[in-house]
Design a protein around this motif. Structure first.
Motif, mmCIF file in Angstrom:
data_model
loop_
_atom_site.group_PDB
_atom_site.id
_atom_site.type_symbol
_atom_site.label_atom_id
_atom_site.label_comp_id
_atom_site.label_asym_id
_atom_site.label_seq_id
_atom_site.Cartn_x
_atom_site.Cartn_y
_atom_site.Cartn_z
ATOM 1 N N VAL A 56 -9.819 -12.484 14.768
ATOM 2 C CA VAL A 56 -9.463 -12.040 13.452
ATOM 3 C C VAL A 56 -8.039 -11.482 13.285
ATOM 4 O O VAL A 56 -7.522 -10.852 14.286
ATOM 5 C CB VAL A 56 -10.437 -10.853 12.843
ATOM 6 N N GLN A 57 -7.557 -11.596 12.347
ATOM 7 C CA GLN A 57 -6.199 -10.996 12.022
ATOM 8 C C GLN A 57 -6.212 -9.505 11.991
ATOM 9 O O GLN A 57 -7.269 -8.915 11.466
ATOM 10 C CB GLN A 57 -5.460 -11.654 10.632
ATOM 11 N N TYR A 58 -5.287 -8.669 12.351
ATOM 12 C CA TYR A 58 -5.204 -7.477 12.113
ATOM 13 C C TYR A 58 -3.883 -6.811 11.191
ATOM 14 O O TYR A 58 -2.609 -7.140 11.301
ATOM 15 C CB TYR A 58 -4.962 -6.669 13.597
ATOM 16 N N TYR A 59 -4.236 -6.184 9.986
ATOM 17 C CA TYR A 59 -3.395 -6.010 9.120
ATOM 18 C C TYR A 59 -3.260 -4.348 8.779
ATOM 19 O O TYR A 59 -4.084 -3.744 8.774
ATOM 20 C CB TYR A 59 -3.794 -6.594 7.536
ATOM 21 N N ALA A 60 -2.043 -4.102 8.743
ATOM 22 C CA ALA A 60 -1.488 -2.718 7.979
ATOM 23 C C ALA A 60 -1.236 -2.708 6.895
ATOM 24 O O ALA A 60 -1.339 -1.699 5.950
ATOM 25 C CB ALA A 60 -0.492 -1.928 9.041
ATOM 26 N N ARG A 61 -0.861 -4.106 6.349
ATOM 27 C CA ARG A 61 -0.419 -4.139 4.966
ATOM 28 C C ARG A 61 -0.806 -5.531 4.809
ATOM 29 O O ARG A 61 -0.585 -6.431 5.538
ATOM 30 C CB ARG A 61 1.171 -4.054 4.818
ATOM 31 N N ILE A 62 -1.256 -5.735 3.520
ATOM 32 C CA ILE A 62 -1.506 -7.065 3.097
ATOM 33 C C ILE A 62 -0.323 -7.842 2.749
ATOM 34 O O ILE A 62 0.393 -7.146 2.009
ATOM 35 C CB ILE A 62 -2.484 -7.199 1.766
#
Ligand SMILES: [Zn+2]
Length: 299
Positions: A112-118
């Motif tokens: 999966v992708q890891y996001y701190a900001r969309i």
């Protein structure tokens, strides 16, 4: 020399751990489902398989004992409910409804992708609330009155004493997502361990709340490649860090001094939930943004 080096590294690791703990102490965040599209959240169905008193049937009652400070057995908050008619209206900013969400494009792959900001140009930010040890009655009232979307990353060992508390939040619009069973730091752990923590927590939340989570936050925001692979294999669509944290009514920024478009804000179910939640809303308002639902942006 070698010993000194190792000691220094341990000291640094301890400092990092302490800093991280400050960021992700205890509670997951949830998001109400006022989606523009209406209905990313299936109606939750069944009664809880546990009594409202909370004798949770979970697999490993003591598994959390050795894992982390925030994985301690929890008890339901016994604080009195806020006086009937308590209104937070004069402290709550007013928001426009969020725009219809432009979903992100998730990369293909086995992790999966890891996001701190969309990554979005839309004027939105996302409130996430983690863990769930402290179950104060005013949190429900405040979320209801605010009427903004929130996503809850709930840890099983923190909530098993009182799953129905979070059902009431879900009924108020919060969306419940996964945050492991025991809240151990996953980084460096085997695939088997990581997969168990993620899959089992998602399965349990699915049983309790009628919707199996599709989003994941690793405890303390600590992860490695195995985490992102295990999350994928457990059916998660994405995993999340954060850009801001809120504690004791103060918003802390990873960078800069304002909430930016797409930012994910982390807070917890803590004693000062009201102050934290209102501080998050005020920061979003001050930035000219509106709270939106994280689930609406992830296909
Ligand atoms: Zn946590």
């Amino acid at each position: 020399m070698l010993i000194l080096h190792v000691r220094a590294r341990r000291a640094v690791a301890a400092l990092i751990a302490a800093a991280t703990l400050a960021g992700c102490g205890a509670s997951p965040s949830g998001s109400p489902k006022w989606t523009a599209a209406g209905g990313s959240q299936p109606a939750s169905s069944s009664a809880f398989p546990v009594s409202p008193a909370g004798a949770a049937p979970s697999g490993s009652p003591s598994a959390s004992a050795s894992s982390s400070p925030s994985a301690k057995p929890t008890k339901t908050q016994t604080a009195a409910a806020p006086p009937a008619g308590t209104s937070y209206a004069d402290r709550l900013p007013k928001f426009d409804r969020p725009p219809r969400a432009d979903k992100v494009e998730l990369p293909e792959g086995a992790s999966v992708q890891y996001y701190a900001r969309i990554p979005t140009e839309q004027p939105v930010a996302f409130i996430t609330i983690d863990d769930g040890q402290i179950k104060r009655p005013e949190a429900l009232e405040l979320i209801k009155q605010a009427g903004v979307p929130v996503t809850l990353f709930l840890m099983i060992d923190a909530i098993k004493s009182d799953p129905p508390y979070f059902k009431r939040l879900q009924d108020a619009g919060a969306v419940i997502e996964a945050h492991t069973v025991t809240h151990q730091n996953l980084k460096g752990k085997s695939y088997t361990v990581q997969r168990r923590e993620i899959c089992d927590s998602a399965d349990k939340l699915g049983q309790w709340y009628g919707r199996r989570p599709v989003l994941f936050r690793p405890p303390y925001g600590e992860k490695d490649d195995t985490t992102l692979k295990a999350a994928h294999d457990c059916g998660m669509h994405a995993a999340f860090f954060w850009k801001e944290t809120v504690d004791k009514g103060i918003v802390r920024y990873q960078s800069g001094n304002t909430v930016q478009r797409g930012d994910i804000i982390l807070m917890h179910f803590r004693d000062r939930f009201v102050d934290d939640f209102i501080a998050a809303l005020q920061a979003i308002k001050a930035a000219g943004l509106t709270p939106a639902l994280l689930e609406d942006y992830i296909p």
